[in-house]
Design a protein around this motif. Sequence first.
Motif, PDB file in Angstrom:
ATOM      1  N   GLU A  57     -19.400   0.075 -28.196  1.00  0.00           N
ATOM      2  CA  GLU A  57     -19.239   0.891 -26.992  1.00  0.00           C
ATOM      3  C   GLU A  57     -18.600   0.077 -25.865  1.00  0.00           C
ATOM      4  O   GLU A  57     -17.750   0.585 -25.136  1.00  0.00           O
ATOM      5  CB  GLU A  57     -20.595   1.431 -26.536  1.00  0.00           C
ATOM      6  N   ARG A  58     -18.998  -1.184 -25.725  1.00  0.00           N
ATOM      7  CA  ARG A  58     -18.419  -2.047 -24.700  1.00  0.00           C
ATOM      8  C   ARG A  58     -16.940  -2.302 -24.981  1.00  0.00           C
ATOM      9  O   ARG A  58     -16.111  -2.293 -24.067  1.00  0.00           O
ATOM     10  CB  ARG A  58     -19.176  -3.372 -24.614  1.00  0.00           C
ATOM     11  N   ILE A  59     -16.598  -2.511 -26.243  1.00  0.00           N
ATOM     12  CA  ILE A  59     -15.197  -2.736 -26.610  1.00  0.00           C
ATOM     13  C   ILE A  59     -14.374  -1.486 -26.328  1.00  0.00           C
ATOM     14  O   ILE A  59     -13.279  -1.567 -25.775  1.00  0.00           O
ATOM     15  CB  ILE A  59     -15.083  -3.164 -28.084  1.00  0.00           C
ATOM     16  N   ALA A  65     -10.442   1.154 -20.208  1.00  0.00           N
ATOM     17  CA  ALA A  65     -10.143   0.644 -18.868  1.00  0.00           C
ATOM     18  C   ALA A  65      -8.793  -0.060 -18.854  1.00  0.00           C
ATOM     19  O   ALA A  65      -7.994   0.121 -17.925  1.00  0.00           O
ATOM     20  CB  ALA A  65     -11.247  -0.307 -18.409  1.00  0.00           C
ATOM     21  N   ARG A  66      -8.518  -0.858 -19.886  1.00  0.00           N
ATOM     22  CA  ARG A  66      -7.234  -1.557 -19.961  1.00  0.00           C
ATOM     23  C   ARG A  66      -6.084  -0.560 -20.078  1.00  0.00           C
ATOM     24  O   ARG A  66      -5.050  -0.718 -19.434  1.00  0.00           O
ATOM     25  CB  ARG A  66      -7.216  -2.513 -21.143  1.00  0.00           C
ATOM     26  N   ARG A  70      -3.095  -0.155 -17.457  1.00  0.00           N
ATOM     27  CA  ARG A  70      -1.710  -0.291 -17.905  1.00  0.00           C
ATOM     28  C   ARG A  70      -0.901   0.930 -17.498  1.00  0.00           C
ATOM     29  O   ARG A  70       0.228   0.809 -17.026  1.00  0.00           O
ATOM     30  CB  ARG A  70      -1.668  -0.480 -19.424  1.00  0.00           C
ATOM     31  N   GLN A  71      -1.472   2.121 -17.666  1.00  0.00           N
ATOM     32  CA  GLN A  71      -0.766   3.345 -17.285  1.00  0.00           C
ATOM     33  C   GLN A  71      -0.538   3.387 -15.778  1.00  0.00           C
ATOM     34  O   GLN A  71       0.517   3.790 -15.314  1.00  0.00           O
ATOM     35  CB  GLN A  71      -1.544   4.586 -17.744  1.00  0.00           C
ATOM     36  N   GLU A  72      -1.540   2.950 -15.018  1.00  0.00           N
ATOM     37  CA  GLU A  72      -1.393   2.910 -13.568  1.00  0.00           C
ATOM     38  C   GLU A  72      -0.282   1.946 -13.171  1.00  0.00           C
ATOM     39  O   GLU A  72       0.514   2.231 -12.280  1.00  0.00           O
ATOM     40  CB  GLU A  72      -2.721   2.473 -12.930  1.00  0.00           C
ATOM     41  N   THR A 164      -1.858  -6.230 -12.362  1.00  0.00           N
ATOM     42  CA  THR A 164      -3.134  -5.841 -12.956  1.00  0.00           C
ATOM     43  C   THR A 164      -4.281  -6.459 -12.184  1.00  0.00           C
ATOM     44  O   THR A 164      -5.265  -5.782 -11.859  1.00  0.00           O
ATOM     45  CB  THR A 164      -3.179  -6.266 -14.438  1.00  0.00           C
ATOM     46  N   ASN A 165      -4.160  -7.739 -11.863  1.00  0.00           N
ATOM     47  CA  ASN A 165      -5.220  -8.401 -11.092  1.00  0.00           C
ATOM     48  C   ASN A 165      -5.356  -7.804  -9.716  1.00  0.00           C
ATOM     49  O   ASN A 165      -6.463  -7.625  -9.214  1.00  0.00           O
ATOM     50  CB  ASN A 165      -4.942  -9.905 -11.002  1.00  0.00           C
TER      51      ASN A 165
END
Length: 174
Positions: A57-59, A65-66, A70-72, A164-165
Amino acid sequence: MKIANDYMVTPAGAVGSGGAAQAGDFAAAMAQARAARQAAEESTASSQEKQPPTEAERIAAAREARAALRQELVDFLEKPLEVHLREAVMKEMGITEEDLAAMTPTDRLAAESMIAQKVRERLLERKDDGERAATGETTLQAGSEAIAAPAVEFTADRLAEIMTNSMAMVGRQA
């Protein structure tokens, strides 16, 4: 030996300890049983909610989220510079698109004109900075003295990492 309790059924079908039938005793007992069952279900549900997420679930959450970041980033990079500048100017002015839509035609025209002027100024500043960068040096003003600094170039991967950061930091501040 006879054992009696409050819920023992007497031969007459009455509930109680052998006295006269009291209809409220049975209803109260059923309500109490329902409340106990509901409390047990809620405690089971809350104990299941408190369990930490599994590794899978965490993965999955990290991948989602990644992908969202990335889309953003892609959406951000696909916007033209003029749009970014317009959004920045409007933010500085404290105006949103909704505010512009709600203005009277004359007020909106004045605000749009002011926004366009500030965007033009910023574009001209960038053009001047670009011409200086083409020579390999940029001049930074620190007070009244000028400091020469070499031009810095980023690869696309480094730029994506920086963005990203930055977005992650902005997300934490909001």
